[in-house]
Design a protein around this motif. Structure first.
Motif, PDB file in Angstrom:
ATOM      1  N   GLN A   1      47.544  21.843  48.476  1.00 37.95           N
ATOM      2  CA  GLN A   1      47.025  22.704  47.412  1.00 37.95           C
ATOM      3  C   GLN A   1      47.707  22.397  46.104  1.00 37.95           C
ATOM      4  O   GLN A   1      47.094  22.330  45.051  1.00 37.95           O
TER       5      GLN A   1
ATOM      6  N   LYS B   1      43.891  26.184  43.117  1.00 38.74           N
ATOM      7  CA  LYS B   1      44.518  27.485  43.048  1.00 38.74           C
ATOM      8  C   LYS B   1      44.055  28.259  44.272  1.00 38.74           C
ATOM      9  O   LYS B   1      43.488  27.708  45.180  1.00 38.74           O
ATOM     10  N   GLY B   2      44.222  29.566  44.268  1.00 38.03           N
ATOM     11  CA  GLY B   2      43.728  30.348  45.392  1.00 38.03           C
ATOM     12  C   GLY B   2      42.235  30.130  45.532  1.00 38.03           C
ATOM     13  O   GLY B   2      41.535  29.900  44.561  1.00 38.03           O
TER      14      GLY B   2
ATOM     15  N   TYR C   1      38.536  31.317  46.238  1.00 37.77           N
ATOM     16  CA  TYR C   1      37.727  32.541  46.216  1.00 37.77           C
ATOM     17  C   TYR C   1      36.543  32.364  47.147  1.00 37.77           C
ATOM     18  O   TYR C   1      35.805  31.385  47.044  1.00 37.77           O
TER      19      TYR C   1
ATOM     20  N   LEU D   1      33.331  34.163  47.766  1.00 31.78           N
ATOM     21  CA  LEU D   1      32.449  35.239  47.329  1.00 31.78           C
ATOM     22  C   LEU D   1      31.093  35.049  47.984  1.00 31.78           C
ATOM     23  O   LEU D   1      30.322  34.186  47.608  1.00 31.78           O
TER      24      LEU D   1
ATOM     25  N   TYR E   1      40.036  36.290  48.894  1.00 33.71           N
ATOM     26  CA  TYR E   1      40.952  35.388  48.206  1.00 33.71           C
ATOM     27  C   TYR E   1      41.849  34.783  49.263  1.00 33.71           C
ATOM     28  O   TYR E   1      42.549  35.489  49.969  1.00 33.71           O
TER      29      TYR E   1
ATOM     30  N   GLU F   1      44.926  32.504  50.331  1.00 30.01           N
ATOM     31  CA  GLU F   1      46.113  31.731  49.978  1.00 30.01           C
ATOM     32  C   GLU F   1      46.956  31.539  51.230  1.00 30.01           C
ATOM     33  O   GLU F   1      46.907  32.353  52.138  1.00 30.01           O
TER      34      GLU F   1
ATOM     35  N   THR G   1      47.481  39.940  43.274  1.00 25.87           N
ATOM     36  CA  THR G   1      46.135  39.383  43.209  1.00 25.87           C
ATOM     37  C   THR G   1      45.452  39.386  44.569  1.00 25.87           C
ATOM     38  O   THR G   1      44.352  39.910  44.731  1.00 25.87           O
TER      39      THR G   1
ATOM     40  N   THR H   1      46.058  38.694  38.662  1.00 28.37           N
ATOM     41  CA  THR H   1      45.811  37.701  37.622  1.00 28.37           C
ATOM     42  C   THR H   1      44.781  36.722  38.141  1.00 28.37           C
ATOM     43  O   THR H   1      44.814  36.322  39.288  1.00 28.37           O
ATOM     44  N   SER H   2      43.879  36.344  37.283  1.00 26.86           N
ATOM     45  CA  SER H   2      42.867  35.397  37.724  1.00 26.86           C
ATOM     46  C   SER H   2      42.282  34.697  36.518  1.00 26.86           C
ATOM     47  O   SER H   2      42.187  35.271  35.436  1.00 26.86           O
ATOM     48  N   ASP H   3      41.895  33.449  36.708  1.00 29.54           N
ATOM     49  CA  ASP H   3      41.202  32.754  35.641  1.00 29.54           C
ATOM     50  C   ASP H   3      39.705  32.699  35.918  1.00 29.54           C
ATOM     51  O   ASP H   3      38.977  31.987  35.254  1.00 29.54           O
ATOM     52  N   GLN H   4      39.279  33.471  36.945  1.00 30.25           N
ATOM     53  CA  GLN H   4      37.839  33.462  37.253  1.00 30.25           C
ATOM     54  C   GLN H   4      37.259  34.859  37.114  1.00 30.25           C
ATOM     55  O   GLN H   4      36.479  35.324  37.934  1.00 30.25           O
TER      56      GLN H   4
ATOM     57  N   LEU I   1      34.214  37.200  39.137  1.00 31.74           N
ATOM     58  CA  LEU I   1      34.641  38.362  39.915  1.00 31.74           C
ATOM     59  C   LEU I   1      34.003  39.643  39.395  1.00 31.74           C
ATOM     60  O   LEU I   1      33.607  40.508  40.172  1.00 31.74           O
TER      61      LEU I   1
ATOM     62  N   ALA J   1      50.633  30.547  45.420  1.00 32.71           N
ATOM     63  CA  ALA J   1      49.485  30.812  44.541  1.00 32.71           C
ATOM     64  C   ALA J   1      49.745  30.841  43.043  1.00 32.71           C
ATOM     65  O   ALA J   1      49.282  29.969  42.306  1.00 32.71           O
TER      66      ALA J   1
ATOM     67  N   GLU K   1      49.099  27.931  40.237  1.00 33.08           N
ATOM     68  CA  GLU K   1      48.137  28.172  39.145  1.00 33.08           C
ATOM     69  C   GLU K   1      48.759  27.913  37.796  1.00 33.08           C
ATOM     70  O   GLU K   1      48.159  27.292  36.919  1.00 33.08           O
TER      71      GLU K   1
ATOM     72  N   GLU L   1      49.370  24.209  37.233  1.00 32.59           N
ATOM     73  CA  GLU L   1      48.092  23.570  37.005  1.00 32.59           C
ATOM     74  C   GLU L   1      47.573  23.786  35.602  1.00 32.59           C
ATOM     75  O   GLU L   1      47.051  22.891  34.960  1.00 32.59           O
TER      76      GLU L   1
END
Lengths: 308, 288, 400
Positions: A130, A136-137, A139, A141, A221, A223, C111, C134-137, C141, C187, C191, C194
Motif C-alpha cells: 500500500q 490510501k485507504g 473505499y 461504496l 473503509y 485499512e 476515519t 479525514t478524507s480526500d474523497q 462520500l 492509513a 496518505e 502520498e
C-alpha cells in the motif's frame, strides 16, 4: 439415507429457512446481530473443519479474512462484485495450500505460533505494498445492504455445512476420524494424511477469505490494521472451542451464546467491557473444557446412565 | 559498524522482552499470552514512580520484580495449576493455557485501564547521546542493553549452576523423569513461572525509559516475545539471547540497507523460515 | 461508568436546585457516544474525544439543558466502547439507534470507524458531524452519505500548508531545499506522504530521504540515522503518537538538528510539550488552533476544570465544536426532528470555540487548521485553509 440423517437434514433446512427470514422482521438491530452471528458461525465452522479432526489450532483466520477484504477493496474498482468472491476464495485457498504444504512437519504450539506469525506477515506485506503503490485507504461504496450481506453469509454457511456433511460421509471423513484418534495408525493404514490435512486447510482458508470479501462493503473503509486484527482469530477459536469441535454444529452452538454474551457485556458495562470479557473467557475455559458439545454429551451420558 | 551496535542494542531490548516468556513457556509449559500486559504493568510502575517520586526505573525494578514474582506465583498456583492437573495431553494443556492467559490479558488490560486510564505514557530518562566509534546512541538504550546482559547472564548462571536452577531445567526437558529423581515438579514450575513474570515486569520498567506505552500496547510485545522464544528454541536461555540479538541486528540491517518499511516483514519471514526448516529453533532439542 | 454517575449526580443536583423555579418539565435527551476506550486508538480517543463528550454534556446541562422550542432538555449520554473494532462500532450505533432509541448520536472517533458507521447514520437519518475523520474523497462520500459532515480537513491540505511554510523559509534564505521525509506505514501516514511527495517536488524541494516504517517499530534510530546522513535542511515525519515521541527523542540523541522539524499526529498533545519542554520549541505538527484567542482559552480552562485534563491543540477543539454545531442546530430549529436538524446544519454557519464553521455543497468545512508549532509552551496554529489567528512560523532553534 438413514432415518436419522433425513431428520437432521430436514431440521437443518428448516432452521436455515427460518434464519433467512430475519431481515423481514424489520428489526435492524436484530439483523446486525444476525450478521455478526452468521459471520462468526461461518468462520468458526470452517475453522473447525480443519482444526477439529487434526487438533491443530490455527490462528491464521485473520490473514485469510484480511486477504478477502482487500480483494473486494481493490477489486471493486475494476471488476463486478460477484466475480470477487470466487477470486477471494482462490487466493485464500492458494495461500492455505502453500501454508499447509510448508507446515506439515509442524505440530502443536509451533503450528499455532506459525499461523499467528503468518497473519502478521501478510498484514505487513500488504501495508508495505500500500505504501509503495501510494494507495490510501480503500473505499468500498456499494449498494449492498446489510440484508444482502446476511443472505450471502447464510448461503456460504449452508455451503460449509454441506461440505462438512459430505466430508463426514466420505472416505476422507473416515480417514480424518482415524487421523484424529491416532495419526500413526492412519498413516500406516495407507491414508494420505498429508493430503487430507492440506485439503481441509484449503477449504478453511478459502471460506475465511470469501467471508472477508463479503464483509468488506459493510466496513466501507478498508485499512490493514482494521482488516487484519489478531482479535478475530482468537474470537473464532474461542467460539469454536466453546461450542465444541466434535460435531459439525458445535461451533454454531458456541457462536450464538458468545455473541449474546459479548453484546450483553458491551451494553451493560461500557467502561469495563474488556475486563469482563476476560473474566468470561476464564469462566468458559474452566467450566467448559470440551465446550457445549462436551457438556451436552456428558449430560446425555449421565441421563442414559440413570436410565440404564 | 553502527548497524551492528544499533542491532545489538535493539537485541538487548528484545532479550528483556522475551526472556520472561521463555521461562514461562519453556520451563513451566505455559504459553503466556498475557506476557505483553505484564511488561506494560512494569512500565507503568516505573513511569508512575518516576513522575511522582523521581525514582529511577532501575531502582523501581527492585520493587517491581518481587511484586511480579509473587503475583505470577499466585496466578500459577490458583489459575494455571488446575489446568495442568486436568490436562490429558500436552496439546490440551497448551490450548487451555493459551485461552486462559488470553482471558487474563483481557482482565489485565481492563484493570490497567481502570487504574491508569488509557493515555499514552512516556518520559525522558537518560535520553542523552553517547558516542561510540564515531556514532551516537541513546544512553537509555545502552543502559537497557547492559541491564539485559546482567539479567540474562545472571539467569543463565543461576539456571546452569544452582540446584534450583538445574531442577527447573530438568522439568523442562523431562518432567516425568524429573519426578522420579525427587524433584517437586509443581513447585519448580511455579517458581519458573513466577521468575519469568518478574523478569518480564523488570524488562517493562527498563524499556519504558525509551518506548511509548499505553494500556493496549501489550499485544505487540507478546507477539515479539513469542517470535523470539520460538526462534531461539524453547527452554534454553542461550537460545533466547541469541535469537534476540540476531533479530535486532536483522531488523536494523533491513532498516538501514533495504527499507525501514520491511523490518517487521523480514522479521516474520525469518521466523517462518526457521520454523519450517528447524522447528525446534536455534538451540532447541528436536521433538520426537 | 464514573462519568455517567457524575453526570447523573450533576443532573440530579441541578434538578433539585431548580425545583424552586417555576415548574418546568425536566425532559431528557438521549445522546449516544461510541468510541475506543481500548485498542490501538484508545490513546488518542482518551485525549481528544471522551473528555469533550463529558465537557459538552456538563456545559449544556450546566445551562439547564438544551432549549428545544421552549422546553429544556437535559442531556443523558449513553457511552459504548467499540474497542477500535469497526464491527463493534457498527453494532453499537445500531444498538443506539434501535434499542436505546437515541435522539441523536455523536459520531465515532477516527476515519475508519466513522466510515464503518456512516451507512447506519444515513439509514436512520442521524446528522453526523464528524470531527476526527479525514478524507480526500469527500465529494463521493457526501453523495453516498448525505447526512455526513466533515470538519477536520484532509491530508492534501496539510501537505500543501507544510510545503508553503517551507517554501517561505527557503525563499527567505533561512533553509535550503533538502527534505528528509518519513512516514508511518498506516492509513493516515501513507496518505500524508502520498500527498506530500508531488507537492514538495512541485515546490522545488529535493527529497533526499524518503522512507516508511511499520506501525509499532520499537527502534527508530536506523531511520533517524539514515535521515541525518542525507544531510537535510528539513525533517518531516508523517507519524503517529508512539513514533512522534520516539522520533523526537531519537533525533535529539542523534543530533538530527534541522531548522524545520515536523512530526505529525500527537505533536499537538499537551503531553508532548510537557515531555520535551524547551526542546519542543519550534517543532511543527499537524493541527493547531488559535491558542491566543479568547474562545480557545476559556474552553481550555473549562476543559481542565471539568475533566481534569488539558485539551490537545488540534482535534479536541474540533470535537467540541462539532458537538456545539449539533447543539446549536437543535436549539435553532426548536425541534428534535433529525431531518430538520440535518438540513439546518447544511444551510447555516455556526459560531464555535474554533471560530465560524460552515459547510459547502459537499457538506465539507473548507476552513480548518493544517499546521501548528510549539511557541512559548503553547502549540499555536501557523497555517490553515482560512482560519483566523495564525501566527508566523519560526525556525527551530538548535537543540545544542
Amino acid at each position: 439415507m438413514r432415518a436419522e440423517e433425513t431428520r437432521n437434514v430436514t431440521i437443518s433446512v428448516v432452521l436455515l429457512a427460518l434464519a433467512a427470514c430475519l431481515p423481514f422482521t424489520g428489526n435492524a438491530y436484530a439483523l446486525t446481530i444476525g450478521v455478526t452471528i452468521a459471520m462468526y458461525a461461518v468462520l468458526a465452522t470452517s475453522w473447525a473443519l480443519f482444526s477439529g479432526p487434526t487438533h491443530y489450532i490455527s490462528l491464521a483466520t485473520a490473514a485469510f479474512f484480511g486477504i478477502g477484504t482487500f480483494t473486494t477493496g481493490i477489486g471493486i474498482q475494476f471488476l463486478p462484485y460477484w466475480s470477487l468472491l470466487p477470486i477471494a476464495g482462490v487466493l485464500g485457498g492458494v495461500l492455505a495450500a502453500l501454508v499447509g504444504l510448508a507446515t506439515l512437519r509442524l505440530s502443536g504450539v509451533y503450528f499455532v505460533i506459525f499461523t499467528l506469525g503468518l497473519a502478521e506477515l501478510v498484514r505487513q506485506i500488504i501495508t508495505w505494498f500500500q505504501n509503495m503503490s501510494g494507495q490510501k485507504g480503500l473505499y468500498v461504496l456499494t449498494n449492498i445492504t446489510e440484508a444482502g450481506i446476511y443472505w450471502q453469509l447464510l448461503g456460504l454457511g449452508a455451503l460449509v455445512y454441506l461440505t462438512g456433511w459430505l466430508i463426514g460421509r466420505s472416505r476422507l471423513g473416515f480417514a480424518l476420524r482415524i487421523i484424529g484418534d491416532d495419526e500413526q495408525v492412519a498413516r500406516h493404514s495407507g491414508i494420505n494424511t498429508a493430503a487430507a490435512k492440506i485439503m481441509l486447510f484449503v477449504v478453511s482458508g478459502a471460506v475465511a477469505a470469501i467471508t472477508g470479501a463479503i464483509l468488506a462493503p459493510r466496513y466501507v473503509y478498508i485499512e490493514p490494521s482494521l482488516a487484519f486484527t489478531p482479535m478475530l482469530s482468537f474470537q473464532v477459536v474461542i467460539m469454536a472451542l466453546l461450542g465444541g469441535t466434535g460435531r459439525l454444529w458445535g461451533p454454531l452452538v458456541g457462536v450464538i451464546p458468545f455473541t449474546f454474551l459479548w453484546e450483553a457485556i458491551s451494553v451493560s458495562f461500557p467502561s469495563q467491557t474488556t475486563l469482563l470479557l476476560g473474566v468470561c473467557f476464564l469462566l468458559i475455559v474452566y467450566l467448559l473444557p470440551y465446550g457445549f458439545v462436551g457438556l451436552f454429551q456428558s449430560i446425555k451420558q449421565r441421563a442414559s446412565g440413570v436410565f440404564s | 559498524m553502527d548497524i551492528i551496535i544499533t542491532g545489538l542494542l535493539l537485541g538487548g531490548t528484545y532479550a528483556l522482552i522475551a526472556m520472561g516468556l521463555n521461562l514461562q513457556y519453556g520451563m513451566a509449559r505455559i504459553m503466556n499470552l498475557a506476557n505483553g500486559e505484564l511488561l506494560v504493568v512494569g512500565g507503568f510502575a516505573a513511569f508512575w514512580l518516576f513522575k511522582v517520586g523521581g525514582v529511577s526505573p532501575y531502582l523501581t525494578i527492585f520493587i517491581v520484580a518481587p511484586l511480579a514474582f509473587v503475583a505470577n506465583w499466585l496466578i500459577y498456583k490458583i489459575m494455571l495449576r488446575p489446568l495442568v492437573k486436568r490436562a490429558k495431553s500436552r496439546g490440551k494443556l497448551e490450548v487451555d493455557a493459551i485461552l486462559t492467559t488470553f482471558g487474563i490479558s483481557f482482565v489485565a488490560v481492563g484493570l490497567m485501564l481502570a487504574v491508569f486510564g488509557g493515555d499514552y505514557f512516556n518520559y525522558s530518562y537518560l535520553a542523552t547521546p553517547v558516542h561510540i566509534f564515531g556514532a551516537t546512541y541513546g544512553a537509555n538504550r545502552l543502559s537497557a542493553f547492559l541491564a539485559a546482559v546482567v539479567i540474562c547472564g545472571a539467569l543463565y548462571l543461576w539456571l546452569t549452576f544452582s540446584r534450583t536452577g538445574m531442577a527447573i531445567r530438568a522439568i523442562s526437558v523431562a518432567p516425568d523423569s524429573a519426578r522420579l529423581v525427587g524433584i517437586d515438579v509443581p513447585k519448580m514450575a511455579a517458581i519458573a513461572f513466577a521468575l519469568g513474570g518478574a523478569v518480564t515486569a523488570s524488562g517493562g520498567s527498563i524499556v519504558s525509559t525509551f518506548l511509548t506505552l499505553d494500556a493496549s500496547t501489550g499485544v505487540m510485545f507478546t507477539l515479539k516475545a513469542l517470535v523470539i522464544v520460538i526462534m531461539g528454541g524453547v527452554g534454553d536461555v542461550r537460545g533466547t539471547i541469541v535469537a534476540a540479538l540476531l533479530l535486532g541486528i536483522l531488523e536494523t540491517f533491513v532498516a538501514r540497507v533495504i527499507d525501514p518499511g520491511l523490518t517487521l516483514s523480514a522479521a516474520y519471514l525469518v521466523f517462518i523460515l526457521i520454523l519450517l526448516f528447524r522447528p525446534q529453533g536455534l538451540f532447541g532439542r528436536a521433538q520426537s | 461508568m464514573k462519568r455517567r454517575t457524575a453526570l447523573q449526580l450533576t443532573a440530579a443536583l441541578i434538578a433539585a436546585g431548580t425545583i424552586a423555579m417555576p415548574a418546568m418539565a425536566q425532559e431528557t435527551l438521549k445522546i449516544g457516544a461510541v468510541g475506543p476506550k481500548t485498542g490501538p486508538l484508545a490513546g488518542g480517543a482518551i485525549v481528544s474525544y471522551w473528555p469533550n463528550v463529558e465537557l459538552w454534556a456538563s456545559d449544556v446541562n450546566g445551562r439547564g439543558g438544551l432549549d428545544v422550542g421552549g422546553t429544556k432538555y437535559k442531556i443523558d449520554i449513553v457511552e459504548y466502547d467499540d474497542q477500535t473494532n469497526p464491527g463493534e462500532t457498527i453494532k453499537a450505533v445500531q444498538r443506539l439507534a434501535t434499542q436505546d432509541k437515541a435522539d441523536f448520536i455523536l459520531p465515532p472517533y477516527s476515519t475508519g470507524l466513522n466510515l464503518a458507521a456512516a451507512p447506519i447514520f444515513a439509514q436512520f437519518g442521524y446528522p453526523m458531524v464528524t470531527s476526527t475523520a479525514t478524507s480526500d474523497q469527500i465529494e463521493e462520500l457526501s453523495e453516498k452519505f448525505p447526512n455526513m459532515f466533515f470538519t477536520l480537513g484532509g491530508a492534501q491540505a496539510i501537505a500543501t500548508s507544510t510545503a508553503e511554510i517551507m517554501s517561505a523559509m527557503r525563499d527567505n534564505g533561512d533553509i535550503g531545499n533538502r527534505v528528509a521525509m518519513v512516514n508511518v506505514a498506516d492509513a493516515f501516514g501513507i496518505e500524508l506522504a502520498e500527498a506530500a511527495r508531488p507537492v514538495f517536488k512541485a515546490a522545488g524541494f529535493e527529497l533526499v530521504y524518503d522512507s516508511s516504517y511499520p506501525l509499532g517499530t520499537q527502534d527508530l534510530s536506523p531511520v533517524v540515522k539514515a535521515a541525518k546522513d542525507a544531510n537535510p535542511d528539513a525533517f518531516v515525519a508523517w507519524s503517529y503518537p508512539p513514533d512522534t515521541f520516539g522520533l523526537t527523542e531519537q533525533a535529539m540523541i542523534e543530533g538530527l538538528d534541522t531548522k524545520v522539524f515536523f512530526t505529525a499526529v500527537a505533536t499537538s498533545f499537551p503531553a508532548y510539550g510537557e515531555r520535551f519542554g524547551e526542546a519542543a520549541e519550534g517543532i511543527l505538527g499537524v493541527g493547531g488552533v488559535n491558542a491566543d484567542g479568547e474562545a480557545f482559552k476559556t474552553y481550555a480552562a473549562r476543559h481542565l476544570e471539568v475533566t481534569g485534563s488539558k485539551p490537545d491543540y488540534w482535534a479536541s477543539a474540533m470535537v467540541y465544536s462539532s458537538f456545539q454545531i449539533l447543539e446549536k442546530a437543535i436549539e435553532a430549529t426548536g425541534s428534535l426532528d433529525k431531518a430538520e436538524v440535518t438540513d439546518y446544519i447544511k444551510n447555516n454557519a455556526f459560531e464555535t470555540v474554533i471560530g465560524t464553521i460552515d459547510f459547502d455543497e459537499h457538506n465539507n468545512n473548507t476552513s480548518f487548521w493544517t499546521v501548528g508549532q510549539w511557541q512559548g509552551g503553547v502549540f499555536k496554529g501557523v497555517a490553515s485553509t482560512g482560519r483566523e489567528g495564525a501566527v508566523a512560523p519560526a525556525l527551530k532553534a538548535s537543540w545544542k
